[in-house]
Design a protein around this motif. Structure first.
Motif, PDB file in Angstrom:
ATOM      1  N   ILE A  87       0.810  -1.219   0.000  1.00 24.26           N
ATOM      2  CA  ILE A  87       0.000   0.000   0.000  1.00 24.26           C
ATOM      3  C   ILE A  87       0.844   1.268   0.000  1.00 24.26           C
ATOM      4  O   ILE A  87       0.302   2.381   0.028  1.00 24.26           O
ATOM      5  N   GLY A  88       2.176   1.137  -0.039  1.00 24.69           N
ATOM      6  CA  GLY A  88       3.027   2.308  -0.178  1.00 24.69           C
ATOM      7  C   GLY A  88       2.792   3.330   0.916  1.00 24.69           C
ATOM      8  O   GLY A  88       2.750   3.009   2.107  1.00 24.69           O
ATOM      9  N   SER A  89       2.595   4.574   0.513  1.00 30.60           N
ATOM     10  CA  SER A  89       2.556   5.667   1.482  1.00 30.60           C
ATOM     11  C   SER A  89       1.286   5.727   2.310  1.00 30.60           C
ATOM     12  O   SER A  89       1.209   6.533   3.245  1.00 30.60           O
ATOM     13  N   ILE A  90       0.289   4.901   2.029  1.00 33.50           N
ATOM     14  CA  ILE A  90      -0.823   4.789   2.982  1.00 33.50           C
ATOM     15  C   ILE A  90      -0.287   4.275   4.308  1.00 33.50           C
ATOM     16  O   ILE A  90      -0.875   4.510   5.370  1.00 33.50           O
ATOM     17  N   THR A  91       0.858   3.584   4.257  1.00 32.56           N
ATOM     18  CA  THR A  91       1.557   3.189   5.488  1.00 32.56           C
ATOM     19  C   THR A  91       1.771   4.394   6.396  1.00 32.56           C
ATOM     20  O   THR A  91       1.719   4.267   7.631  1.00 32.56           O
ATOM     21  N   LYS A  92       2.016   5.570   5.840  1.00 34.68           N
ATOM     22  CA  LYS A  92       2.270   6.764   6.661  1.00 34.68           C
ATOM     23  C   LYS A  92       1.081   7.080   7.558  1.00 34.68           C
ATOM     24  O   LYS A  92       1.258   7.461   8.727  1.00 34.68           O
ATOM     25  N   ALA A  93      -0.134   6.948   7.026  1.00 34.23           N
ATOM     26  CA  ALA A  93      -1.309   7.179   7.859  1.00 34.23           C
ATOM     27  C   ALA A  93      -1.365   6.174   9.010  1.00 34.23           C
ATOM     28  O   ALA A  93      -1.705   6.527  10.151  1.00 34.23           O
ATOM     29  N   MET A  94      -1.008   4.917   8.731  1.00 39.38           N
ATOM     30  CA  MET A  94      -0.987   3.902   9.782  1.00 39.38           C
ATOM     31  C   MET A  94       0.100   4.213  10.812  1.00 39.38           C
ATOM     32  O   MET A  94      -0.099   4.029  12.020  1.00 39.38           O
TER      33      MET A  94
END
Length: 539
Positions: free
Chosen positions: A80-87
């Motif tokens: 999921i790429g940068s959606i990781t940042k939200a997590m």
């Protein structure tokens, strides 16, 4: 220092896109139509989309998870790429709620007295600043040496992360403006893992994934992962070790993101300890055309906020967004080159936050010479200064203080030098070295080429998408009186006709030479830049 080491690299990272929005709200048919329109022969291998619209929920899929395999479903994992940042930012909030850290905890408090960065201001960066992309750190650490373009983070371990942090922004003011940073959020994940004691992945599992009941989200391997796909071929998934895992290492499924959406929309009680409403407060206004909370980007439908994040690695693209007022959520995961950001935001009827044009110091505009072979042009676009180095892409400059401007995508800054209050030169700060350059003209060299006027009908021949390579596509589209071009991961920039199917950029020394087939129809373009030629076929 060799001037050719002035390295403004094209960076692999999620882009924040601008687009024209339709008026319809999201629906099953909207996402189903988008999925159906995507090419799963050349551009994509697998696509799964999840839509919540009021009481209705759907998962639609297309393609195959692996070559010769079965169709993906809501359980299939995608990187999921940068959606990781939200997590990662949810992990921060949970560890604050557990009294493990504070939002104003600094880098120095976690790394200890032995950490002695070259720029003392780096020690004072807070966890909140890392989460909101306002730490002053560049997009990527300067010591990230890409040995494998298909796996750019491979081998970048914890020791290298600390080394990169210790030498970040040498001889430069740090600043606290918005600048999207994989380095910053990757560092945040590492620091939270250090506080936890067993690393980022274990902390994420304990504080976020297990409480939310996410069975298909994590850094682990399973037998139900989609293969990465780009340029018509299977490519390896990016290997992001614990050092920068917080920026983009997670895998996820649309089934899990339906669970996340149900919590965010209030359909399911939250098992997280922090107040989810706090995640929705805007912390930074107008970051790359969007507002930013501690967790999400924010677009708008009128005055109504739409919360979202997107992501992209070498073989995957992703989008997740939700809005509370209409009780909607969308997750789109792609193995391939199609970017679902525009489609996802359009389905949520979301538009960028309005950003007022700034004013620039006109004295800074001009051409600056470092060597006879290398110079930097400074131009203005939409109220922002742009640096146009010889043979390099253009880079926006963000004001920091006292004639200092940061280059956000690389660890470099420009300091304009004055005599009698007039700008007479600049200093380039990069790699711990200050390189002086005299101002040799009041107009950047890239602005001096004569423009050929073409009719609207003629310009239309050049529009379309041209595949430059795996994950890299030129998009050519109309603008008022001309054309503009965008390479994947960058913004649109105007291009101008020079004649004989040749267009040029004014903000960088580069040309696009269009080619035609035997029938006279444009079928490719060739990028001429820095002595290199790269061909891109029309799709």
């Amino acid at each position: 220092m060799n001037m050719r080491n002035f390295d403004f690299r094209l960076l692999a990272a999620a882009a924040l896109l601008s687009f024209t929005m339709p008026s319809a709200h999201a629906s099953e048919s909207t996402m189903a139509d988008w999925v159906e329109q995507q090419d799963t022969q050349r551009e994509n291998l697998a696509i799964v989309a999840m839509t919540i619209d009021g009481d209705n929920v759907s998962h639609v899929a297309k393609g195959v998870s692996t070559p010769g395999g079965e169709m993906p479903d809501e359980m299939t994992q995608f990187q999921i790429g940068s959606i990781t940042k939200a997590m990662t930012n949810l992990l921060l909030a949970e560890m604050v709620a557990a009294d493990k850290v504070r939002y104003d905890t600094t880098v120095a408090e976690i790394l200890g007295k032995d950490f002695a960065p070259k720029n003392a201001a780096v020690s004072k960066i807070t966890l909140q600043a890392l989460a909101t992309h306002s730490s002053g750190l560049p997009r990527l650490p300067a010591n990230l040496a890409v040995s494998d373009p298909l796996d750019p983070y491979k081998g970048y371990d914890n020791d290298k992360l600390i080394e990169g942090l210790a030498t970040a922004r040498m001889l430069q003011p740090l600043g606290n403006h918005y600048a999207y940073s994989n380095f910053g959020v990757g560092l945040l994940g590492y620091l939270l893992g250090e506080v936890h004691g067993e690393g980022y992945a274990t902390a994420m599992q304990q504080y976020v994934l297990e409480p939310l009941g996410l069975k298909h989200t994590g850094t682990f391997d399973t037998d139900n992962q989609a293969a990465g796909f780009s340029g018509g071929d299977v490519v390896p998934a990016w290997d992001m070790t614990d050092s920068l895992a917080g920026a983009g290492a997670l895998w996820g499924s649309t089934a899990d993101f339906e669970r996340i959406a149900r919590v965010l929309l209030g359909d399911t009680p939250s098992a997280l300890k922090h107040a989810l409403a706090d995640d929705l407060a805007v912390a930074v206004k107008g970051g790359d055309g969007y507002d930013v909370t501690r967790v999400w980007h924010v677009a708008y439908d009128g005055e109504q906020p739409v919360y979202w994040h997107n992501g992209g690695t070498g073989g995957f693209s992703s989008f997740f967004g939700f809005r509370l007022d209409t009780h909607q959520a969308i997750a789109i995961f792609v193995s391939g080159d199609s970017d679902p950001t525009e489609g996802g935001l359009a389905a949520l009827n979301a538009q960028p936050a309005p950003v007022a044009s700034g004013t620039v110091d006109a004295q800074a505009l001009g051409q600056y010479t470092l060597t006879p072979q290398f110079g930097i042009g400074i131009v203005e676009q939409d109220g922002q200064l742009i640096a146009t180095p010889t043979g390099q892409p253009p880079y926006a400059l963000s004001p920091v203080k006292d004639d200092w401007y940061a280059l956000n995508n690389v660890d470099a800054s420009i300091h304009f030098v004055r005599e009698d209050d007039q700008i007479t030169g600049l200093e380039l700060a990069q790699g711990g070295v200050l390189q002086p350059a005299q101002k040799t003209a009041d107009t950047a060299a890239s602005l001096s080429v004569e423009v050929v006027e073409l009719s609207t009908e003629t310009l239309a021949q050049y529009t379309g998408e041209f595949a430059l390579g795996p994950g890299a596509t030129f998009t050519i589209r109309p603008r008022d009186g001309g054309l503009e071009a965008k390479l994947t991961g960058q913004a649109f920039y105007p291009i101008f006709a020079k004649g004989d199917d040749v267009f040029f950029y004014k903000i960088v020394a580069a040309e696009l030479h269009f080619q035609r087939d035997d029938a006279g129809v444009i079928n490719a373009l060739v990028l001429h830049q820095g002595g290199m030629e790269q061909r891109a076929e029309k799709q």
